[in-house]
Every structure is written in structure tokens, then in C-alpha cells.
Design a protein around this motif. Structure first.
Motif, PDB file in Angstrom:
ATOM      1  N   GLN A 143      -9.406  31.867 -37.028  1.00 35.06           N
ATOM      2  CA  GLN A 143      -8.911  31.909 -38.397  1.00 35.06           C
ATOM      3  C   GLN A 143      -8.287  30.573 -38.804  1.00 35.06           C
ATOM      4  N   MET A 144      -8.234  29.649 -37.854  1.00 35.73           N
ATOM      5  CA  MET A 144      -7.761  28.302 -38.145  1.00 35.73           C
ATOM      6  C   MET A 144      -8.914  27.306 -38.211  1.00 35.73           C
ATOM      7  N   LEU A 145      -9.855  27.435 -37.268  1.00 38.50           N
ATOM      8  CA  LEU A 145     -10.980  26.508 -37.184  1.00 38.50           C
ATOM      9  C   LEU A 145     -12.303  27.243 -37.326  1.00 38.50           C
ATOM     10  N   LEU A 146     -13.106  26.813 -38.281  1.00 39.86           N
ATOM     11  CA  LEU A 146     -14.472  27.303 -38.418  1.00 39.86           C
ATOM     12  C   LEU A 146     -15.393  26.325 -37.708  1.00 39.86           C
ATOM     13  N   ASP A 147     -16.003  26.783 -36.615  1.00 33.68           N
ATOM     14  CA  ASP A 147     -17.009  26.007 -35.899  1.00 33.68           C
ATOM     15  C   ASP A 147     -18.097  26.963 -35.441  1.00 33.68           C
ATOM     16  N   GLU A 148     -18.992  26.511 -34.587  1.00 34.62           N
ATOM     17  CA  GLU A 148     -20.108  27.364 -34.190  1.00 34.62           C
ATOM     18  C   GLU A 148     -19.651  28.598 -33.414  1.00 34.62           C
ATOM     19  N   ARG A 149     -18.494  28.545 -32.792  1.00 32.20           N
ATOM     20  CA  ARG A 149     -17.979  29.683 -32.038  1.00 32.20           C
ATOM     21  C   ARG A 149     -17.447  30.778 -32.950  1.00 32.20           C
ATOM     22  N   SER A 150     -16.772  30.375 -34.018  1.00 33.87           N
ATOM     23  CA  SER A 150     -16.090  31.338 -34.894  1.00 33.87           C
ATOM     24  C   SER A 150     -16.878  31.682 -36.149  1.00 33.87           C
ATOM     25  N   ALA A 151     -18.100  31.160 -36.268  1.00 34.12           N
ATOM     26  CA  ALA A 151     -18.889  31.374 -37.484  1.00 34.12           C
ATOM     27  C   ALA A 151     -19.068  32.850 -37.816  1.00 34.12           C
ATOM     28  N   ASP A 174     -20.518  10.004 -59.359  1.00 33.76           N
ATOM     29  CA  ASP A 174     -20.213  10.453 -60.720  1.00 33.76           C
ATOM     30  C   ASP A 174     -19.194  11.592 -60.709  1.00 33.76           C
ATOM     31  N   ARG A 175     -19.376  12.529 -59.772  1.00 34.61           N
ATOM     32  CA  ARG A 175     -18.483  13.684 -59.713  1.00 34.61           C
ATOM     33  C   ARG A 175     -17.313  13.476 -58.740  1.00 34.61           C
ATOM     34  N   LYS A 176     -17.321  12.349 -58.050  1.00 28.47           N
ATOM     35  CA  LYS A 176     -16.319  12.062 -57.005  1.00 28.47           C
ATOM     36  C   LYS A 176     -16.267  13.227 -56.010  1.00 28.47           C
ATOM     37  N   GLU A 177     -17.424  13.527 -55.425  1.00 33.83           N
ATOM     38  CA  GLU A 177     -17.552  14.610 -54.465  1.00 33.83           C
ATOM     39  C   GLU A 177     -18.311  14.140 -53.227  1.00 33.83           C
ATOM     40  N   ILE A 178     -17.929  14.686 -52.092  1.00 37.72           N
ATOM     41  CA  ILE A 178     -18.667  14.489 -50.845  1.00 37.72           C
ATOM     42  C   ILE A 178     -19.077  15.869 -50.364  1.00 37.72           C
ATOM     43  N   VAL A 179     -20.356  16.039 -50.115  1.00 36.77           N
ATOM     44  CA  VAL A 179     -20.898  17.357 -49.767  1.00 36.77           C
ATOM     45  C   VAL A 179     -21.264  17.392 -48.284  1.00 36.77           C
ATOM     46  N   LEU A 180     -20.814  18.438 -47.611  1.00 33.75           N
ATOM     47  CA  LEU A 180     -21.070  18.607 -46.183  1.00 33.75           C
ATOM     48  C   LEU A 180     -21.566  20.021 -45.918  1.00 33.75           C
ATOM     49  N   VAL A 181     -22.070  20.260 -44.725  1.00 31.71           N
ATOM     50  CA  VAL A 181     -22.615  21.582 -44.404  1.00 31.71           C
ATOM     51  C   VAL A 181     -22.121  22.058 -43.045  1.00 31.71           C
ATOM     52  N   CYS A 182     -22.163  23.379 -42.902  1.00 30.86           N
ATOM     53  CA  CYS A 182     -21.780  24.022 -41.650  1.00 30.86           C
ATOM     54  C   CYS A 182     -22.670  25.248 -41.462  1.00 30.86           C
ATOM     55  N   PRO A 183     -23.378  25.351 -40.332  1.00 29.81           N
ATOM     56  CA  PRO A 183     -24.212  26.531 -40.107  1.00 29.81           C
ATOM     57  C   PRO A 183     -23.348  27.762 -39.881  1.00 29.81           C
ATOM     58  N   GLN A 184     -23.780  28.891 -40.372  1.00 28.47           N
ATOM     59  CA  GLN A 184     -23.001  30.126 -40.237  1.00 28.47           C
ATOM     60  C   GLN A 184     -23.942  31.304 -40.066  1.00 28.47           C
ATOM     61  N   ASN A 185     -24.020  31.804 -38.824  1.00 26.89           N
ATOM     62  CA  ASN A 185     -24.850  32.988 -38.548  1.00 26.89           C
ATOM     63  C   ASN A 185     -26.283  32.852 -39.071  1.00 26.89           C
ATOM     64  N   GLY A 186     -26.875  31.683 -38.868  1.00 24.42           N
ATOM     65  CA  GLY A 186     -28.248  31.478 -39.312  1.00 24.42           C
ATOM     66  C   GLY A 186     -28.349  31.044 -40.756  1.00 24.42           C
ATOM     67  N   LYS A 187     -27.250  31.197 -41.522  1.00 23.98           N
ATOM     68  CA  LYS A 187     -27.225  30.742 -42.907  1.00 23.98           C
ATOM     69  C   LYS A 187     -26.559  29.371 -42.933  1.00 23.98           C
ATOM     70  N   GLU A 188     -26.468  28.806 -44.109  1.00 23.85           N
ATOM     71  CA  GLU A 188     -25.825  27.499 -44.209  1.00 23.85           C
ATOM     72  C   GLU A 188     -24.817  27.514 -45.342  1.00 23.85           C
ATOM     73  N   TYR A 189     -23.567  27.301 -44.996  1.00 24.85           N
ATOM     74  CA  TYR A 189     -22.521  27.182 -46.007  1.00 24.85           C
ATOM     75  C   TYR A 189     -22.391  25.711 -46.401  1.00 24.85           C
ATOM     76  N   THR A 190     -22.140  25.488 -47.681  1.00 25.24           N
ATOM     77  CA  THR A 190     -21.917  24.135 -48.194  1.00 25.24           C
ATOM     78  C   THR A 190     -20.443  23.962 -48.506  1.00 25.24           C
ATOM     79  N   PHE A 191     -19.895  22.805 -48.143  1.00 27.39           N
ATOM     80  CA  PHE A 191     -18.485  22.517 -48.381  1.00 27.39           C
ATOM     81  C   PHE A 191     -18.365  21.211 -49.161  1.00 27.39           C
TER      82      PHE A 191
END
Length: 245
Positions: A143-151, A174-191
Motif C-alpha cells: 500500500q506504499m509501493l506499487l511495483d510488480e510484486r504488489s500490482a 506544451d502541457r508540462k507533463e511527463i508520461v510513464l507506465v507501469c504494468p498491472q496484472n497484464g494491463k498497463e496503467y499510465t501515470f
């Protein structure tokens, strides 16, 4: 160092450091990192310090393994004083003048009392040292760290204060945004890291892009971005980010 290991190469049977017994002292255990073949053994089982696992010199960790020795050492910190949400909130605040050392130590002739972990790297190292279902001062690691173990814990999304292990995707000036990804149970969450300060955006954009092939750890209070499986946080300080090489 790690606060848990596996008894078998398939990583099916887990052993927590606090559950280790005297008969385990001569046993070889497996590193939590599936890509690492380090031979782990229990240490400090009969000492005043808390028991932990470390690699034997004959078969050490692979390069970049998060469970290498000299990582998080619980006896150096005040675990009872650690409050996760407060610690992450403090990372968003302007830096104060402080000692270069993050680790409590001696000062003059008297010992300095242990302090709670506070930097993003200390918090990340602590979370990686423990199993995601274990806890630190009453807070579940997953509940503190989201990684491949806690996905598996995040099937409904990611909300609130979290530390997240991410990979770079792209940025938008333009939007002053940096986009990253994290795999989650076969899906992909965008951050999405959003910035109100253009100077800070450019500084962190440079750091992230130059380390785009490495893991990027981001601390923030995450909310829905308004897009499916996409979450965002506002970045106010460079203390909210670290790179794992």
C-alpha cells in the motif's frame, strides 16, 4: 540485504526474516529478485539487531539487484516514528538545509537517536527490503509501493499517496507533463507527472529523459487523470523522484 527470501528456486515458498529459526542458519535461500541467483543466508539471528538476509560472497547479487547488501538497515532508523503519508507529503516541500548524510550516526561524543526514514530512496529501499504483504510500522508495504510484486493489489486503480516504480514513455512540453507506465496484472496503467513550475519541469524532464532506460521511482498523491487507466500527480520538488540504475 532483504527482510525476506524464498526457500526454493521457483520462488513459491517464502520465508520472512522474523520467522527464521536456528536451523535455518546453514540453509541457502534464494533472492526475491527472480533475475538474481545470489545465495542468501540469514544474518544476526542471535544478535541484538533484527534478523535479515544477505548474499554470500561466493555467489553475490547481479548488477542492479535491489536486494544488494548495505541497502535498508532497519536498526538505524526509528520505525515507530514513520508515517507514510506525512513522509511523502514532506517530499513535496521546499528543501531545508541539512547534513549530506541520510543515515543517522554519531556526532561528537554522544550518539544521535535514530530518526524515521524520510528520503524517497530510503523509503523505496525499505519497501523493496520487505515482502509486499508484510508491513512497516503498521502500514502494508504494497500500500506504499506499487511495483510488480504488489500490482495485484491495484485492480481498481491507484489513488492517494503512493511510491510507484515506473518506466518512461514520453513528455509534452506544451502541457508540462511527463508520461510513464507501469504494468498491472497484464494491463498497463499510465501515470502522468504534471508541473506548475516550468523550470522544475525542464530540470526533471532532463533527468528522466537521460535515464529513460532505467526505473524511475515517483512519489506523489495520485488521482484520476480523467482518462481510462491513467492517473496523475503534481510534482512540486525534485525530492519526489529518484532513479534506480
Amino acid at each position: 540485504m532483504a527482510m525476506y527470501v524464498f526457500k526454493d528456486a521457483a520462488r513459491k515458498h517464502k520465508l520472512l526474516a522474523r520467522d527464521a529459526q536456528k536451523q535455518d542458519k546453514s540453509s541457502r535461500f534464494y533472492c526475491p529478485n527472480k533475475k538474481c541467483n545470489a545465495h542468501m543466508s540469514v544474518r544476526s539471528l542471535d544478535g541484538v539487531s533484527k534478523a535479515y538476509f544477505a548474499a554470500n560472497q561466493s555467489q553475490s547479487h547481479v548488477k542492479g539487484c535491489p536486494y544488494k547488501s548495505r541497502r535498508f538497515q532497519p536498526n538505524l532508523y526509528d520505525g515507530n516514528g514513520f508515517v507514510f503519508d506525512d513522509a511523502l507529503l514532506s517530499l513535496t516541500m521546499p528543501s531545508k538545509s541539512q547534513s549530506k548524510s541520510d543515515i543517522p550516526g554519531e556526532h561528537g561524543t554522544g550518539e544521535v537517536a535514530p530518526k524515521p526514514i524520510r528520503t524517497i530512496r530510503q523509503i523505496y529501499s525499505m519497501c523493496k527490503s520487505y515482502d509486499c504483504s508484510d508491513s512497516y510500522n503498521g502500514k502494508i508495504i504494497g500500500q506504499m509501493l506499487l511495483d510488480e510484486r504488489s500490482a495485484y493489489m491495484y485492480s481498481k486503480g491507484v489513488f492517494g499517496w503512493r511510491l510507484i516504480e515506473l518506466k518512461y514513455r514520453y513528455y509534452s512540453s506544451d502541457r508540462k507533463e511527463i508520461v510513464l507506465v507501469c504494468p498491472q496484472n497484464g494491463k498497463e496503467y499510465t501515470f502522468i507527472m504534471r508541473f506548475g513550475n516550468e523550470k522544475l519541469f525542464k530540470e526533471i524532464r532532463k533527468i528522466v529523459y537521460e535515464n529513460r532506460n532505467h526505473l524511475i521511482i515517483v512519489a506523489g498523491e495520485w488521482n484520476s487523470s480523467g482518462k481510462y487507466n491513467a492517473f496523475c500527480t503534481e510534482i512540486k520538488s525534485k525530492k519526489q523522484l529518484t532513479i534506480v540504475k
